[in-house]
Scaffold this motif. Sequence first.
Motif, short mmCIF file in Angstrom:
data_model
loop_
_atom_site.label_atom_id
_atom_site.label_comp_id
_atom_site.label_asym_id
_atom_site.label_seq_id
_atom_site.Cartn_x
_atom_site.Cartn_y
_atom_site.Cartn_z
N ASN A 54 -14.21 25.28 3.52
CA ASN A 54 -14.44 24.91 4.92
C ASN A 54 -15.14 23.56 5.05
N THR A 55 -14.65 22.58 4.27
CA THR A 55 -15.24 21.24 4.26
C THR A 55 -14.13 20.20 4.46
N THR A 56 -14.42 19.18 5.27
CA THR A 56 -13.46 18.10 5.51
C THR A 56 -13.67 16.98 4.50
N TYR A 57 -12.56 16.56 3.87
CA TYR A 57 -12.59 15.50 2.87
C TYR A 57 -11.66 14.37 3.30
N THR A 58 -11.94 13.17 2.80
CA THR A 58 -11.04 12.04 2.98
C THR A 58 -10.54 11.61 1.61
N ALA A 59 -9.20 11.60 1.45
CA ALA A 59 -8.58 11.19 0.19
C ALA A 59 -8.07 9.76 0.33
N TYR A 60 -8.46 8.89 -0.61
CA TYR A 60 -8.07 7.48 -0.58
C TYR A 60 -7.15 7.18 -1.76
N VAL A 61 -6.23 6.23 -1.56
CA VAL A 61 -5.37 5.77 -2.64
C VAL A 61 -5.00 4.30 -2.37
N SER A 71 0.79 2.08 -11.27
CA SER A 71 -0.43 2.89 -11.31
C SER A 71 -1.15 2.78 -9.97
N TYR A 72 -2.06 3.75 -9.75
CA TYR A 72 -2.79 3.82 -8.48
C TYR A 72 -4.23 4.21 -8.77
N ASN A 84 -1.77 -8.64 -10.27
CA ASN A 84 -2.74 -9.67 -9.90
C ASN A 84 -3.70 -9.25 -8.80
N TYR A 85 -3.38 -8.19 -8.10
CA TYR A 85 -4.26 -7.76 -7.02
C TYR A 85 -3.96 -6.28 -6.71
N ASN A 86 -4.83 -5.67 -5.94
CA ASN A 86 -4.64 -4.29 -5.49
C ASN A 86 -4.36 -4.27 -4.00
N SER A 87 -3.67 -3.25 -3.57
CA SER A 87 -3.40 -3.11 -2.14
C SER A 87 -4.67 -2.65 -1.42
N GLU A 88 -4.60 -2.60 -0.13
CA GLU A 88 -5.69 -2.03 0.66
C GLU A 88 -5.75 -0.52 0.43
N TRP A 89 -6.95 0.02 0.56
CA TRP A 89 -7.08 1.49 0.52
C TRP A 89 -6.43 2.09 1.75
N VAL A 90 -5.68 3.15 1.56
CA VAL A 90 -5.17 3.95 2.68
C VAL A 90 -5.68 5.37 2.48
N SER A 91 -5.81 6.13 3.55
CA SER A 91 -6.46 7.43 3.41
C SER A 91 -5.89 8.46 4.38
N THR A 92 -6.19 9.70 4.07
CA THR A 92 -5.87 10.82 4.95
C THR A 92 -6.97 11.86 4.79
N THR A 93 -7.17 12.65 5.81
CA THR A 93 -8.22 13.67 5.75
C THR A 93 -7.60 15.06 5.70
N ALA A 142 0.84 -1.20 0.00
CA ALA A 142 0.00 0.00 0.00
C ALA A 142 0.87 1.24 0.00
N PRO A 143 0.40 2.34 -0.59
CA PRO A 143 1.16 3.59 -0.58
C PRO A 143 1.40 4.08 0.85
N THR A 144 2.47 4.84 1.02
CA THR A 144 2.82 5.40 2.32
C THR A 144 3.05 6.90 2.17
N ALA A 145 3.32 7.54 3.31
CA ALA A 145 3.66 8.97 3.35
C ALA A 145 2.60 9.81 2.64
N LEU A 146 1.34 9.55 2.94
CA LEU A 146 0.27 10.32 2.34
C LEU A 146 0.33 11.77 2.85
N ALA A 147 0.13 12.71 1.95
CA ALA A 147 0.18 14.13 2.33
C ALA A 147 -0.75 14.93 1.44
N VAL A 148 -1.31 15.99 2.00
CA VAL A 148 -2.14 16.92 1.24
C VAL A 148 -1.55 18.31 1.42
N ASN A 149 -1.20 18.96 0.32
CA ASN A 149 -0.56 20.28 0.36
C ASN A 149 -1.31 21.26 -0.54
#
Length: 199
Positions: A51-58, A25-26, A64-73, A1-8
Amino acid sequence: APTALAVNNITQTSADFSWTGTATSYEVRLNENAAETVTTTSKSFTDLTANTTYTAYVRAVCENYNSEWVSTTFTTLEAEPVIIPPTVATLEATEVTYSAATLNGIVAAGSEEISAQGFMYKAAAAAEWTSVSAIGETITATLTDLSSETEYEYKAFATTASGTVEGEVMSFTTTAAPIVAPIVTTLEATEVTHEAATL
């Protein structure tokens, strides 16, 4: 799964989402929206609500398979208040004489406090404006010591913290100065003798 999720670069309506990973790809989604496939490790979100809270998933897309979803708000910035400027109208001048005139106008407050209001005026041939204050919503100001037979320009104005709003520039022309006849008085003759007199 992806790591070091950030929103800038978060604004009222956009944000940049990034992460670290080794997949080719993701899949990315915002809240419960449909996922989008990207081949980079970043995604820009637009058309967001302030002024709205969002959750970003990746999640990583593998052969052959996909990783688990990880997220940050994250929360978008508050919307800047809408500033409504004052409404300013310049009206026709009245009581115009050879040396005076009354200026008229209307000032309606907007969303900010008005710190100064009144009129600016000048002879049409002059470069600099002179200001005169006037209070109320229907404003008037009487100008005196004007030059006769001279065109003057004037405009109403109102100043707030955001700047000065000016009305339309209008003009008037002073009339000719009245002709004042001299005052003549005949006084008593003096020093009257048998052959002379002083008038």
